[in-house]
Design an enzyme around this catalytic site. Structure first.
Site, PDB file in Angstrom:
ATOM      1  N   GLY A   1      46.637  37.190  29.701  1.00 40.57           N
ATOM      2  CA  GLY A   1      46.767  38.315  29.111  1.00 40.57           C
ATOM      3  C   GLY A   1      48.038  39.011  29.870  1.00 40.57           C
ATOM      4  N   SER A   2      47.919  40.405  29.670  1.00 37.41           N
ATOM      5  CA  SER A   2      49.135  41.338  30.208  1.00 37.41           C
ATOM      6  C   SER A   2      49.289  41.266  31.660  1.00 37.41           C
ATOM      7  CB  SER A   2      49.050  42.439  29.594  1.00 37.41           C
ATOM      8  OG  SER A   2      47.909  43.267  30.270  1.00 37.41           O
ATOM      9  N   THR A   3      50.512  41.531  32.251  1.00 36.55           N
ATOM     10  CA  THR A   3      50.372  41.559  33.590  1.00 36.55           C
ATOM     11  C   THR A   3      49.661  42.734  34.152  1.00 36.55           C
ATOM     12  OG1 THR A   3      52.642  40.536  33.603  1.00 36.55           O
ATOM     13  CG2 THR A   3      52.371  42.246  35.552  1.00 36.55           C
TER      14      THR A   3
ATOM     15  N   VAL B   1      46.873  44.182  33.093  1.00 35.70           N
ATOM     16  CA  VAL B   1      45.541  43.724  33.265  1.00 35.70           C
ATOM     17  C   VAL B   1      45.254  42.788  34.180  1.00 35.70           C
ATOM     18  CG1 VAL B   1      43.335  42.948  32.045  1.00 35.70           C
ATOM     19  CG2 VAL B   1      44.883  44.476  30.875  1.00 35.70           C
ATOM     20  N   GLY B   2      46.012  41.757  34.392  1.00 32.42           N
ATOM     21  CA  GLY B   2      45.857  40.543  35.237  1.00 32.42           C
ATOM     22  C   GLY B   2      46.114  41.030  36.562  1.00 32.42           C
TER      23      GLY B   2
ATOM     24  N   GLU C   1      47.671  33.656  33.734  1.00 31.89           N
ATOM     25  CA  GLU C   1      48.949  33.468  33.369  1.00 31.89           C
ATOM     26  C   GLU C   1      48.972  34.863  32.392  1.00 31.89           C
ATOM     27  OE1 GLU C   1      50.932  33.254  29.931  1.00 31.89           O
ATOM     28  OE2 GLU C   1      49.544  31.645  29.226  1.00 31.89           O
TER      29      GLU C   1
END
Length: 483
Positions: free
Chosen positions: A228-230, A232-233, A250
């Site tokens: 997902g998005s950086t 949220v990651g 990823e």
């Protein structure tokens, strides 16, 4: 379409009976109504997976392989249903949804092949009469989370690889594509995954933080994988680190395609159109930056713009010829329009396309982008791409690496030795010489550098992510010690 939770291979609603909706981003029509799990539902799923782990972790490779091979067959049989669901739920064109069916079946077959590749080794030792060796063992319960954009293949890899390594999985589906993700879970259950080995939950965006937190905190959960998005990651990584649990991430991308002065321009344009506008540019590998040598920039931009102008935009459900469908939500258009206005005010040129109208937007190219513009380094995640003109190889490499991301990249050049040297210098998890940035093969390691995450999905490398490496010695019982 309606979606329920699946725990112990039984479909059920959440304890509180809550539901949430997915609506079409343009028409507002109701597409999916899904059961919403709360923390207790999530913990039920973990407990079920923990119980199933005791037996699945000692299952043989033939059993695991058979499940994956059967899943591939079922996925292909249910392909038309999956394609229709993905088109309805996330606005995918038939081409992209069909790719997901093909790639998902391919991934299941690759996962099947890994069942017998989980290996240890013998080690040399100075102790007489001692056997020293390593083994790889399943880690435990895995929390898997996948996004809506590659709803088939990204969900499949988040589930299949942990399971074939002997783990059990709690899969938290995206609230944007719940029914599409549910089909992947159903395929594996139909293929023979025992009760509890794969539990499927959905939750509202508002409840997701506490649901995910509760799962990560549970002692039985030993791995987390997230795509997902950086932004949220980073949150997931922080939660995992607090509990000392490994995470496989990823995340976002800002993929460059470098066009050198000796490039095959027509070939580069073919890759440019595919890499930039497949699924409205809403793929983590989408080509968001073209780093083009000024000697060939005019020719490249002219040919690229002419091809982009031919791409039909609309709704794939009502227009079979549509290539550029709606973005996932109307707010995406507002955000991208802001980036366009900022770039134009600072000297960029709009060579084809236009501003977004809510979630709808034609294929758009912004030329003469420079570092002071927000669009230079911010991920757009829409049917828009940029051109940065450079002078020579050194500046091209510098610009290609001038980003916080490092997921995908490509280089076009007739001198393959020089192009390969450029590829080696680009800071990205995968780089393709004379090919598009959007590529996926289940047998190849996939993952990023820098703020695009860490760890590797796919290929044999994924075994390391979902197993524990253990050192074992077998010694003589009368071994002598110094005291």
């Amino acid at each position: 379409m309606q979606t329920q939770l699946i725990i112990d291979n039984q479909a059920r609603n959440g304890r509180e009976g809550k539901t949430f909706e997915r609506r079409h981003p343009v028409t507002g029509a109701l597409v999916t109504e899904s059961a919403a799990a709360d923390v207790n539902d999530a913990l039920d799923a973990v407990e079920s997976a923990a119980k199933a782990f005791t037996t699945w972790s000692i299952s043989g490779p033939s059993e695991r392989r058979a499940v994956m091979l059967k899943a591939a067959e079922i996925m292909e049989r249910r392909g038309p249903e999956f394609i229709e669901t993905m088109m309805s739920e996330v606005g995918a064109a038939q081409l992209w949804a069909g790719f997901n069916v093909f790639l998902t079946a391919q991934l299941f077959r690759e996962a099947a092949g890994l069942a017998t590749q989980i290996q240890g080794e013998t080690l040399p030792t100075d102790k007489p009469g001692t056997l020293s060796m390593t083994v790889r063992q399943p880690a435990g319960v895995v929390l898997s989370m996948a996004p809506w954009n590659g709803a088939g293949v990204l969900a499949a890899r988040a589930i299949a690889y942990p399971i074939v390594c002997g783990n059990t999985v709690v899969f938290r589906a995206s609230e944007t594509s719940p029914r599409t993700h549910a089909i992947i879970a159903e395929v594996l259950h139909e293929a023979g995954v025992p009760a509890g080995v794969l539990n499927f939950i959905t939750s509202t965006a508002e409840d997701s933080d506490q649901v995910v937190e509760a799962i990560i905190a549970h002692p039985a959960v030993r791995r987390i994988n997230f795509t997902g998005s950086t932004a949220v990651g980073r949150i997931i990584a922080e939660k995992a680190a607090r509990h000392l649990k490994p995470a496989l991430l990823e995340l976002g991308g800002k993929a460059p395609l470098v066009v050198l002065d000796d490039a095959d321009i027509d070939g580069a344009v073919n890759a440019a159109v595919f890499g930039s506008f497949l699924y409205q540019g809403q793929i983590c590998m989408s080509t968001e930056r073209f780093v083009v040598d000024e000697k060939v920039a005019d020719e490249f931009v002219a040919k690229f713009a002419a091809r982009a102008a031919q791409l039909s935009a609309g709704d794939p459900l009502t227009d079979e010829a549509c290539i550029v469908g709606p973005m996932i939500r109307k707010e995406s258009g507002t955000r991208i329009n802001g980036l366009i206005e900022d770039a134009l005010a600072k000297g960029a040129e709009l060579v084809v396309g236009d501003r977004a109208n809510g979630a709808s937007m034609p294929a758009t190219i912004v030329d003469k982008v420079s570092p002071e513009m927000s669009i230079y380094d911010q991920e757009t995640f829409g049917p828009i791409t940029t051109v940065v003109r450079v002078s020579g190889v050194e500046e091209a490499v510098q610009v290609a690496n001038d980003t916080e991301y490092g997921l995908a990249a490509a280089v076009f050049g007739a001198d393959s030795t020089r192009a390969l040297q450029v590829a080696m210098r680009i800071q990205a998890g995968h780089v393709h010489v004379n090919g598009a940035t959007v590529q996926n093969e289940a047998q190849a390691p996939y993952g990023g550098m820098k703020n695009s995450g860490y760890g590797r999905f796919d290929g044999r490398a994924v075994i390391n992510e979902f197993t524990e490496l253990k050192w074992i010695t077998v010694e003589q019982s009368d071994q002598q010690y110094p005291f």
